[in-house]
Design a protein around this motif. Structure first.
Motif, PDB file in Angstrom:
ATOM      1  N   THR A   1      -8.641   2.944   0.824  1.00 25.40           N
ATOM      2  CA  THR A   1      -9.577   3.717   1.637  1.00 25.40           C
ATOM      3  C   THR A   1      -8.888   4.187   2.911  1.00 25.40           C
ATOM      4  OG1 THR A   1     -10.330   1.771   2.836  1.00 25.40           O
ATOM      5  CG2 THR A   1     -11.513   2.324   0.796  1.00 25.40           C
ATOM      6  N   ASN A   2      -9.488   5.178   3.550  1.00 22.78           N
ATOM      7  CA  ASN A   2      -8.930   5.650   4.816  1.00 22.78           C
ATOM      8  C   ASN A   2      -8.867   4.530   5.844  1.00 22.78           C
ATOM      9  OD1 ASN A   2      -8.536   8.239   3.877  1.00 22.78           O
ATOM     10  ND2 ASN A   2     -10.567   8.943   4.529  1.00 22.78           N
ATOM     11  N   GLU A   3      -9.892   3.663   5.801  1.00 22.78           N
ATOM     12  CA  GLU A   3      -9.933   2.535   6.738  1.00 22.78           C
ATOM     13  C   GLU A   3      -8.735   1.604   6.513  1.00 22.78           C
ATOM     14  OE1 GLU A   3     -13.517   0.300   6.362  1.00 22.78           O
ATOM     15  OE2 GLU A   3     -12.964  -1.127   7.921  1.00 22.78           O
ATOM     16  N   THR A   4      -8.450   1.343   5.246  1.00 15.99           N
ATOM     17  CA  THR A   4      -7.301   0.474   4.927  1.00 15.99           C
ATOM     18  C   THR A   4      -6.001   1.121   5.374  1.00 15.99           C
ATOM     19  OG1 THR A   4      -8.455  -0.510   3.053  1.00 15.99           O
ATOM     20  CG2 THR A   4      -6.051  -0.640   3.026  1.00 15.99           C
TER      21      THR A   4
ATOM     22  N   ASN B   1       0.819  -1.215   0.000  1.00 20.35           N
ATOM     23  CA  ASN B   1       0.000   0.000   0.000  1.00 20.35           C
ATOM     24  C   ASN B   1       0.855   1.268   0.000  1.00 20.35           C
ATOM     25  OD1 ASN B   1      -3.197  -0.393   0.408  1.00 20.35           O
ATOM     26  ND2 ASN B   1      -2.111  -2.166   1.243  1.00 20.35           N
TER      27      ASN B   1
ATOM     28  N   GLY C   1      -9.121  -3.636  -0.173  1.00 23.42           N
ATOM     29  CA  GLY C   1      -9.660  -2.548   0.647  1.00 23.42           C
ATOM     30  C   GLY C   1      -9.415  -1.212  -0.019  1.00 23.42           C
ATOM     31  N   TRP C   2      -9.550  -1.193  -1.349  1.00 24.74           N
ATOM     32  CA  TRP C   2      -9.379   0.027  -2.128  1.00 24.74           C
ATOM     33  C   TRP C   2     -10.733   0.415  -2.719  1.00 24.74           C
ATOM     34  CZ3 TRP C   2      -4.442  -1.388  -5.537  1.00 24.74           C
ATOM     35  CH2 TRP C   2      -3.339  -1.566  -4.685  1.00 24.74           C
ATOM     36  N   THR C   3     -10.849   1.662  -3.112  1.00 26.13           N
ATOM     37  CA  THR C   3     -12.071   2.120  -3.771  1.00 26.13           C
ATOM     38  C   THR C   3     -12.152   1.526  -5.174  1.00 26.13           C
ATOM     39  OG1 THR C   3     -11.069   4.039  -4.824  1.00 26.13           O
ATOM     40  CG2 THR C   3     -11.870   4.317  -2.546  1.00 26.13           C
TER      41      THR C   3
ATOM     42  N   TYR D   1      -9.426  -4.921  -6.300  1.00 26.65           N
ATOM     43  CA  TYR D   1      -9.533  -3.664  -5.540  1.00 26.65           C
ATOM     44  C   TYR D   1     -10.314  -3.901  -4.241  1.00 26.65           C
ATOM     45  CZ  TYR D   1      -7.980  -0.812  -9.585  1.00 26.65           C
ATOM     46  OH  TYR D   1      -7.273  -0.243 -10.602  1.00 26.65           O
TER      47      TYR D   1
END
Lengths: 615, 83
Positions: free
Chosen positions: A606-609, A547, A598-600, A594
Motif C-alpha cells: 500500500t502507499n502507506e507501507t 518491499n 501491509g499489502w493489499t 499480505y
C-alpha cells in the motif's frame, strides 16, 4: 568505514572500467550487498528487461562487514534479473573472493552491456581491465581458475566465474568462486555467459577500515564467543555440516522424494552426514575428509570429500580422484531424494561436476526428478531422451545427465531449461515443483507449513534462504513452533524474511543466525559503519529491501497469482509421516501474510507501507 | 514392548552392538519413558536436543514423563542445524 566508498562500473560493450563514488544515501538506507545492489538495479534498469539481453545489468556486491574480522565476514552476492525466473535474482556466496574484492578497495562491481568477444575482468587493487578470455572460453571453472592464476603468476588471486554451463545458457547455471563456493541460484551464471564475461579475477592488498575500531573489535569478539559456545555453530555444523539434516527432515516427514510424490525417502540414511563419515570402499576411507571454513568464518561447516576411486563414475578418470567440495544438504537432497538415487559416490561425483561446470545442483536435481517422473509415466520416451533411461533411482542416469547438461548436449540441453519449461514443453506443467519458475529446495511444505509460504512469497522464486522457518518449526531456533499448523506462520515468515534480508546485506553468513540474533549482529554493523545501526534499524532496512524486491517483481509483471505452489502440494496429501493426510495450507496463510506485510489483498504494497519505508 | 531407537550425529556412538544405519530395534519395559530408554543406552541427556517420536517433536524436558508405546520410533539428535 565499512564501505570503501568506491564502485567499479564496467561497460562490457565499450570495454571500459571506471570508478565512481558509492551512493552514501542509498548505503545508509540499504546497508550493502543484497539490499544496496538491489537498489542500484531497481534504479538503473527497467524490470521488464530481458534477462539475457545486454540491457540486463549484473552487480557483484559486498557488505560492510565483508573483509573484516567479523566471523563469516566474507560474503558477496550477485544481483541481476534472473533468467530462470524473470524475477530479481540475488545469489550469495562465501569463500574468499568477496573479501579480496574489498581488499582491492571496491564495494561493488556493476557490469552492463555485452562484450563482443569472451573476456575476463582482472582487478588488482585500483587497477581494473578487461582481458581476452578466448583461451579459456569452453573451459571449466577449475581450469579457468588455474589458467588465470598461472597467467598472472599470482596464486593469491581469487577467481569468480562460470563453467561451460553458463556459456551454454543453462538457465540454472551458477557462478563459482574459489573452486567450489557458489552464487548458486536463479541462473546468474547464464547472465554472465550472455555477456561473454568468463570470470572476474581479483587481487587486493589493502584492508577494510571501520568506523569505531574499539567498539567493532569488542562486538566481533563477543559475537565469536557466542558462536563458539553455541552447540550448533560451535560443534554441530563444523562436525557434521548441513548434511546432518537429511535424517532429521526425513524423520519429520518433510523430505520431498521422487519429484515430491512422497515425503520420506527410504535411502535417506545412505546419503546423509552419518553415511559420509562411515568407512567405505576397499580402502575403508570415508567420503568426508575434512571440514573447511570460508574467509573469516569460525564455524567451518564446509565439506571436503572424495569419490571412491573404485566407483564407476571415476574409475577411469583420475582427474576426479582429488578432494573437493563435498555434499551440502540441499545438493544431496536434490541429487538424491528428489531423484530417488541413494548412491553417495554418484551424488558426490554429480556435485563435483556441478562445481566444475557451474551448475546449481538444487535446480538440476529437481529438474531431473521431474524428467524421471515424465519418463516413468511415458510422457518422455527413449527417443526424447536420446536413450537416457531416466528411471527414479538410477545413479547412471543422474551422472550422465549432469555431464550432458553442462555441455547442453542431447537431452541435457532440455534439462538445462529447468523443470518449468521442460514440463511445459511436454504438456505436464503440474509435474514441475517450482515457484516463479525456480525449483524448490529440500523441505516439503506439507510437513513444514511455514516453508510453503516461504516458497510462495520468495522474491527470487522458491528458495529456503529467504526465510528459513525450518529453524523454528523443526530445530526449535530461536523458539519451537509446530511445523504442521498454519497459525502464526504469516508473522513468522515475515520476521524471518526481514531479518534475513538484513543479514544478507551485511557481509555475514546467514548460518550465524543459528546462534546469533540481531542483538549480536547490530553492534558489529554499528562498529563498522557511521550512524546508529540498531536492531530496529536492521529490521527496517530488511523490510525496506523486501518491499523493494517486491516492487521490482510487480513491475516485471508478476502478480499475486505467482505467489503459489505446485498443485501437488495443495491437492495431494502427504502419504506417510507426521504430515500424513495434510496438504499445504497456503490459501489460509497467504492473505494473513499480505496483511502482515501491509499489502493489499492483491499482494501490492500500500502507499502507506511504501511511505513508511521511504520507498 | 518393541520400539525402534535411532541415535544420530555424535549420539550414534551410544548405539549398542548390532545397530545398523544408526538404528536398532529394542525390547523395553511396557510403558517405558523416553528418558528411561535413553538412560539404558547411557546417552547423555544434556546432549539430547532434538527428540522425535514417530517424527513428532517432544521437548527434551518432557522426556522423563513421556511414555512410549509399542512400535514407536524414537529418534534423537544433539544440537544440529543446516540449510
Amino acid at each position: 568505514m565499512g564501505w570503501t566508498g568506491k564502485v567499479l562500473r564496467v561497460d562490457l560493450t565499450k570495454g571500459t572500467c571506471a570508478p565512481e563514488d558509492l551512493n552514501r544515501e542509498w548505503a545508509d538506507q540499504y546497508m550493502g550487498q543484497r539490499g544496496l545492489a538491489s537498489k542500484y538495479l531497481a534504479e538503473e534498469m527497467d524490470p521488464k528487461t530481458d534477462p539475457l539481453s545486454p540491457d540486463n545489468k549484473m552487480i557483484f556486491a559486498t557488505g560492510p562487514l565483508t573483509g573484516t574480522c567479523a566471523s563469516t565476514g566474507g560474503r558477496y552476492s550477485v544481483i541481476t534479473k534472473g533468467p530462470l525466473t524473470g524475477a530479481i535474482a540475488c545469489s550469495n556466496s562465501g569463500g574468499y573472493w568477496g573479501a579480496e574484492l574489498k581488499f582491492a578497495g571496491w564495494d561493488m562491481i556493476i557490469l552492463e552491456g555485452k562484450s563482443k568477444k569472451p573476456v575476463y575482468l582482472c582487478i588488482t587493487d585500483d587497477k581494473a581491465e578487461l582481458l581476452d578470455a578466448s583461451e579459456i572460453w569452453g573451459k571449466s571453472v577449475w581450469d579457468t581458475d588455474a589458467w588465470i592464476k598461472t597467467r598472472h603468476q599470482d596464486p593469491q588471486m581469487h577467481v569468480s566465474g562460470i563453467g561451460i554451463a553458463g556459456e551454454n545458457g543453462v538457465l540454472f547455471s551458477c557462478i563459482i568462486n574459489d573452486l567450489h563456493r557458489a552464487a548458486g541460484r536463479s541462473g546468474v551464471g547464464a547472465v554472465m555467459g550472455s555477456k561473454n564475461l568468463k570470470a572476474i579475477a581479483v587481487r587486493g592488498t589493502g584492508g577494510v577500515k571501520v568506523d569505531d575500531f574499539p567498539a567493532f573489535l569488542a562486538a566481533t569478539s563477543a559475537a565469536k564467543e557466542v558462536l563458539a559456545g553455541n552447540a550448533v555453530t560451535g560443534e554441530g555444523l563444523p562436525t557434521f555440516g548441513t548434511q546432518v539434516l537429511m535424517n532429521v527432515i526425513n524423520e519429520a516427514g518433510a523430505l520431498p522424494t521422487r519429484n515430491t510424490r512422497d515425503v520420506q525417502f527410504d535411502g535417506a540414511h545412505d546419503i546423509s552426514a552419518e553415511a559420509m563419515a562411515e568407512p567405505s570402499g576397499k580402502n575403508g576411507k570415508p567420503n568426508l575428509l575434512a571440514n573447511q571454513a570460508c574467509f573469516g568464518c569460525t564455524i567451518a561447516c564446509g565439506r571436503i570429500s572424495k569419490v571412491n576411486e573404485e566407483h564407476y563414475t571415476v574409475q577411469n578418470k583420475p582427474e576426479y580422484w582429488h578432494a573437493s567440495g563435498g555434499l551440502e544438504y540441499e545438493a544431496a537432497w536434490a541429487l538424491g531424494a528428489a531423484t530417488g538415487v541413494n548412491d553417495l559416490d554418484a551424488l558426490t561425483y554429480a556435485n563435483f561436476i556441478c562445481n566444475e561446470q557451474g551448475i546449481d545442483p538444487i535446480s538440476f536435481g529437481a529438474t531431473v526428478g521431474a524428467a524421471m517422473e515424465m519418463y516413468e509415466d511415458g510422457t518422455l520416451t527413449d527417443k526424447d531422451t536420446g536413450g537416457l533411461k531416466l528411471k527414479f533411482g538410477s545413479a547412471e542416469a543422474l551422472t550422465t545427465a549432469v555431464e550432458l547438461t553442462g555441455k547442453a548436449e542431447g537431452f541435457g540441453a532440455e534439462l538445462g531449461l529447468g523443470s518449468k519449461r521442460l514440463c511445459d514443453k511436454y504438456g505436464k506443467p503440474e509435474l514441475s515443483m517450482t515457484v516463479k519458475g525456480q525449483e524448490f529446495p529440500a523441505y516439503d511444505p506439507r510437513g513444514i507449513q511455514g516453508m510453503g509460504l516461504t516458497y510462495a512469497t520468495s522474491n527470487r522464486g522458491a528458495c529456503h534462504l529467504r526465510s528459513y522457518t525450518v529453524s523454528s518449526e523443526i530445530l526449535g531456533i530461536p523458539e519451537k513452533t509446530d511445523p504442521l499448523v498454519t497459525d502464526g506462520k504469516a508473522d513468522l515468515v515475515k520476521a524471518f524474511q526481514d531479518a534475513t534480508a538484513a543479514v544478507d546485506s551485511s557481509g555475514l553468513c546467514v548460518f550465524t543466525t543459528f546462534a546469533w540474533t540481531l542483538e549480536d549482529i547490530a553492534p558489529q554493523v554499528d562498529g563498522a559503519l557511521p550512524g546508529n545501526w540498531s536492531v530496529d534499524k536492521l529490521l527496517e532496512v530488511g523490510e525496506r529491501i523486501w518491499n523493494l524486491e517486491r516492487q521490482f517483481n510487480l513491475q516485471a509483471g508478476f502478480t499475486a497469482k505467482d505467489d503459489n505452489l505446485p498443485k501437488r502440494l495443495l491437492k495431494d496429501a502427504a502419504k506417510t509421516g507426521p504430515a500424513k493426510g495434510l496438504v499445504s495450507g497456503l490459501k489460509k496463510m497467504l492473505p494473513e501474510y499480505y496483511a502482515a506485510r501491509g499489502w493489499t489483498k492483491e499482494g501490492v504494497p500500500t502507499n502507506e507501507t511504501l511511505s513508511r519505508l521511504a520507498l | 514392548m518393541n520400539i525402534t531407537l535411532k541415535l544420530y550425529a555424535s549420539l550414534g556412538a551410544f548405539l549398542p552392538p548390532g545397530s545398523a544405519r544408526n538404528t536398532i530395534e529394542l525390547d523395553v519395559a511396557e510403558g517405558a519413558s523416553i528418558g528411561e530408554v535413553l538412560a539404558l543406552q547411557n546417552v547423555p541427556r544434556g546432549n539430547c536436543h532434538l527428540i522425535l517420536v514417530n517424527g513428532i517433536f517432544t521437548p527434551p524436558v518432557s522426556a522423563d514423563g513421556k511414555a512410549l508405546s509399542e512400535g514407536d520410533t524414537l529418534a534423537v539428535w544433539p544440537p544440529v542445524a543446516g540449510g
